[in-house]
Design a protein around this motif. Structure first.
Motif, short mmCIF file in Angstrom:
data_model
loop_
_atom_site.label_atom_id
_atom_site.label_comp_id
_atom_site.label_asym_id
_atom_site.label_seq_id
_atom_site.Cartn_x
_atom_site.Cartn_y
_atom_site.Cartn_z
N ASP A 1 9.18 -2.32 -5.28
CA ASP A 1 7.82 -2.61 -4.86
C ASP A 1 6.90 -1.40 -4.94
O ASP A 1 5.75 -1.51 -5.35
N SER A 2 7.38 -0.25 -4.49
CA SER A 2 6.51 0.92 -4.47
C SER A 2 6.51 1.71 -5.77
O SER A 2 5.56 2.45 -6.04
N ALA A 3 7.56 1.56 -6.59
CA ALA A 3 7.69 2.40 -7.78
C ALA A 3 6.53 2.24 -8.74
O ALA A 3 5.93 3.22 -9.18
N ALA A 4 6.21 1.01 -9.09
CA ALA A 4 5.13 0.78 -10.06
C ALA A 4 3.80 1.26 -9.51
O ALA A 4 2.99 1.86 -10.23
N ARG A 5 3.55 0.99 -8.22
CA ARG A 5 2.29 1.43 -7.61
C ARG A 5 2.19 2.96 -7.61
O ARG A 5 1.14 3.52 -7.91
N PHE A 6 3.29 3.60 -7.23
CA PHE A 6 3.29 5.06 -7.18
C PHE A 6 3.02 5.64 -8.57
O PHE A 6 2.21 6.55 -8.73
N ALA A 7 3.72 5.12 -9.57
CA ALA A 7 3.54 5.61 -10.94
C ALA A 7 2.12 5.39 -11.43
O ALA A 7 1.52 6.26 -12.07
N ASP A 8 1.56 4.23 -11.12
CA ASP A 8 0.20 3.94 -11.56
C ASP A 8 -0.83 4.80 -10.82
O ASP A 8 -1.74 5.36 -11.42
N LEU B 1 6.16 12.95 0.15
CA LEU B 1 5.04 12.17 -0.38
C LEU B 1 5.51 10.78 -0.78
O LEU B 1 4.91 9.77 -0.40
N TYR B 2 6.58 10.72 -1.56
CA TYR B 2 7.07 9.41 -1.99
C TYR B 2 7.57 8.59 -0.81
O TYR B 2 7.33 7.38 -0.73
N GLY B 3 8.29 9.24 0.12
CA GLY B 3 8.81 8.53 1.28
C GLY B 3 7.70 7.88 2.09
O GLY B 3 7.79 6.71 2.49
N GLY B 4 6.62 8.62 2.33
CA GLY B 4 5.50 8.05 3.07
C GLY B 4 4.82 6.95 2.29
O GLY B 4 4.46 5.90 2.85
N TYR B 5 4.64 7.16 0.99
CA TYR B 5 3.99 6.16 0.14
C TYR B 5 4.81 4.87 0.12
O TYR B 5 4.27 3.77 0.22
N ARG B 6 6.12 5.03 0.02
CA ARG B 6 7.00 3.87 -0.04
C ARG B 6 6.90 3.02 1.22
O ARG B 6 6.87 1.79 1.16
N GLU B 7 6.86 3.67 2.38
CA GLU B 7 6.79 2.91 3.62
C GLU B 7 5.46 2.17 3.75
O GLU B 7 5.40 1.05 4.21
N VAL B 8 4.37 2.83 3.32
CA VAL B 8 3.05 2.21 3.41
C VAL B 8 2.94 1.01 2.49
O VAL B 8 2.35 -0.01 2.82
N HIS B 9 3.53 1.12 1.29
CA HIS B 9 3.33 0.10 0.27
C HIS B 9 4.48 -0.88 0.15
O HIS B 9 4.50 -1.70 -0.76
N LYS B 10 5.44 -0.82 1.07
CA LYS B 10 6.54 -1.78 1.03
C LYS B 10 6.05 -3.09 1.64
O LYS B 10 6.28 -3.39 2.80
N ILE C 1 17.71 10.68 5.80
CA ILE C 1 16.99 9.44 5.50
C ILE C 1 17.17 9.15 4.02
O ILE C 1 16.59 9.84 3.18
N PRO C 2 17.95 8.13 3.66
CA PRO C 2 18.14 7.82 2.23
C PRO C 2 16.88 7.22 1.63
O PRO C 2 16.29 6.31 2.20
N LEU C 3 16.46 7.78 0.53
CA LEU C 3 15.31 7.24 -0.19
C LEU C 3 15.76 6.80 -1.57
O LEU C 3 16.70 7.36 -2.14
N ARG C 4 15.10 5.81 -2.13
CA ARG C 4 15.37 5.38 -3.50
C ARG C 4 14.08 4.88 -4.12
O ARG C 4 13.13 4.53 -3.45
N TRP C 5 14.09 4.86 -5.43
CA TRP C 5 12.93 4.42 -6.21
C TRP C 5 12.97 2.90 -6.24
O TRP C 5 13.53 2.29 -7.11
#
Length: 546
Positions: free
Chosen positions: A170-177, A234-243, A163-167
């Motif tokens: 949309d999710s990057a700023a939210r994750f960092a914050d 963690l990031y993969g799940g976060y990214r899908e939720v916040h996309k 499963i390719p993931l990338r930063w």
């Protein structure tokens, strides 16, 4: 002349290393800067142009910086039976043959037993699909998420697909914050997701592999995670939720819109910000940020009752032939005049930022009847001599040196930068570019701004990188003829931390042409139009009390 043959050999090796991996551009920059300052790049006997041209060709043929370049290779599937034995050869497991079990080191130490059971359950039909984590990157031990599903047409056989993931934006700023990540922690997370080479990250930073690994350990502890696999999950799940919205820049902020106009036979995109009834401002944009504006900047312009009209500059987001140098700037000014006629706008205030300076002055010089005044927020200055060039910060100076002395090296440099941006390595490039400009470095490091800049650059360079090479070629010459005999008022604002135009260069330029320079603005640099929009608005509206 180069003093030692080994110095030349090392440089040539580094040139071709960039063609192989654009991420290594930053390893080449110190050598280029040193040789440019010593005048070696201008020495025909060094014969470096040939090698830069060859490396540029190789990089172009690789597709890394082309418009259609992709970030991820084709999936490297792994097909296993219920006993976890490989059934067909896999590019992901070059040392494992069909009939062999997956090596123990392929499974994560902290959850390998659980993942084995999951694969067996899917194989037996007890579970439809699942996600597991495998290590496939040798000594870096970078875990990769895999989707597990039953192989179509084959009983009791499962396919493990990466499963390719990338930063992503949309999710990057939210994750960092949300997780309070520092700039260094964000860089490490992106490295884990996209390249998985902590060693290369250490080389680019000029630090040890041990230091980067310790930073990764601290990041895992901060997030209460036990492994890279858990970090990726963690990031993969976060990214899908916040996309939450599709890729691309927001187009509906404060009445923002976009149009396309046929100007001088060329289809030119134009960004609009603010109400149609607002006082018109013609914005000559920089490359960093392009014709786009951060939301807080738009809000400041709208609150002041301004209507920003931002036509895309030559070669930005398009491939039409638009000339070079001073004639290119003058022809674009003519197209801007045609645009205003189509829009029914009688007069505008011209606003320029960094690379937009020459274009704004060309407009004021050739179409004074349409221009009330010019406000330059963070200027670019004509560079007449090497002494002038030496006053620029390294991030700005090096590409201009290459453009003046060795254009082939400049083209490779730009192509590699664009390739890095397309691979999601823009953070590393921006950190280095603004290393000697604290205000700009801090501004570009903000998660929302970083993603804004990356998105803008991707859109500008979507059809190639000629916008950058043409800007460098323009600003590498003395283009001061565009500043002569301008009849409307020109005001220059510059930040204290602006490494593209220091105070001496700005004052000298203004004195030669009768322009006004305001007192340098603290806590600002070359991003002045974004960093102190209120000060810019004051100048667009009227005189600023000093």
């Amino acid at each position: 002349m180069m003093d030692q043959p080994s110095e030349r050999s090392r440089l040539i090796a580094a040139i071709y290393a960039v063609a192989h991996d654009p991420a290594r551009l930053l390893l080449l920059r110190p050598s280029l800067a040193l040789l440019a300052d010593k005048g070696v790049l201008h020495d025909p006997s060094a014969d470096l142009a040939f090698h830069f041209e060859q490396a540029d060709r190789l990089l172009a043929e690789s597709g890394a910086a082309g418009a259609g370049a992709t970030q991820h290779a084709a999936p490297k599937d792994i097909i296993l039976d219920g006993r976890l034995v490989l059934q067909v050869p896999s590019a992901a497991l070059s040392n494992v043959r069909p009939g062999d079990f997956l090596p123990d080191e392929t499974w994560q130490a902290d959850r390998g037993g659980k993942d084995r059971d999951i694969v067996k359950a899917v194989s037996a039909g007890l579970q439809e699909q699942a996600i597991i984590s495998l290590s496939l990157d040798g000594d870096e031990q970078r875990p990769i998420l895999h989707l597990v599903f039953r192989t179509p047409g084959r009983s009791e056989t499962v396919t493990l697909r990466p499963i390719p993931l990338r930063w992503d934006r949309d999710s990057a700023a939210r994750f960092a914050d949300d997780f309070a990540l520092t700039g260094a922690e964000q860089a490490i997370l992106r490295e884990v997701l996209e390249r998985g080479s902590l060693r290369l990250l250490a080389e680019e930073r000029g630090t040890s592999l041990g230091t980067v690994r310790n930073q990764l350990k601290r990041l895992l502890a901060k997030l209460s995670l036990g492994s890279q696999g858990e970090l990726i999950a963690l990031y993969g799940g976060y990214r899908e939720v916040h996309k939450l919205r599709p890729e691309g820049l927001p187009k509906e902020v404060q009445g923002s819109s976009q149009g396309s106009f046929l100007l001088g036979g060329i289809d030119v995109r134009v960004e609009f910000y603010g109400p149609a009834t607002g006082r018109p401002v013609l914005y000559f944009h920089p490359l960093f940020g392009g014709p786009f504006l951060p939301e807080e900047t738009v809000e400041a312009f709208v609150a002041a009752g301004l209507r920003i009209i931002a036509p895309w500059r030559p070669y930005c987001g398009r491939t039409a032939e638009e000339g070079s140098g001073v004639p290119m700037a003058r022809e674009f000014a003519r197209r801007c005049a045609q645009l205003l006629d189509i829009l029914g706008v009688e007069r505008v205030t011209a606003l320029a930022a960094s690379g937009g300076t020459a274009f704004a002055l060309a407009f004021a010089q050739n179409h004074s009847e349409l221009c009330r005044k010019v406000v330059i927020a963070g200027p670019a200055i004509p560079i007449a001599t090497d002494a002038d060039l030496a006053q620029l910060g390294l991030g700005h100076r090096l590409p201009l040196q290459l453009a003046r002395r060795l254009p082939a090296a400049m083209r490779l440099y730009v192509r590699a930068v664009v390739a890095k941006i397309r691979k999601g390595l823009d953070a590393n490039y921006l950190d280095t570019f603004f290393r000697d400009a604290p205000a700009d470095h801090a501004f570009a490091a903000r998660p929302a701004i970083r993603e804004f800049l990356r998105t803008a650059m991707l859109e500008i360079f979507q059809h190639g990188f000629r916008a950058a090479t043409e800007e460098l070629e323009l600003y590498a010459i003395d283009w001061s003829e565009l500043a002569e005999s301008i009849e409307v008022p020109v005001t220059i604002l510059r930040g204290v931390d602006d490494k593209l135009a220091n105070r001496d260069l700005a004052d000298s330029f203004a004195a030669r042409h009768g322009f006004r320079v305001l007192k340098s603005i603290p806590d600002s640099g070359s991003f002045l139009v974004f960093q102190d929009t209120g000060r810019v608005v004051s100048q667009l509206d009227g005189d600023l009390a000093e």
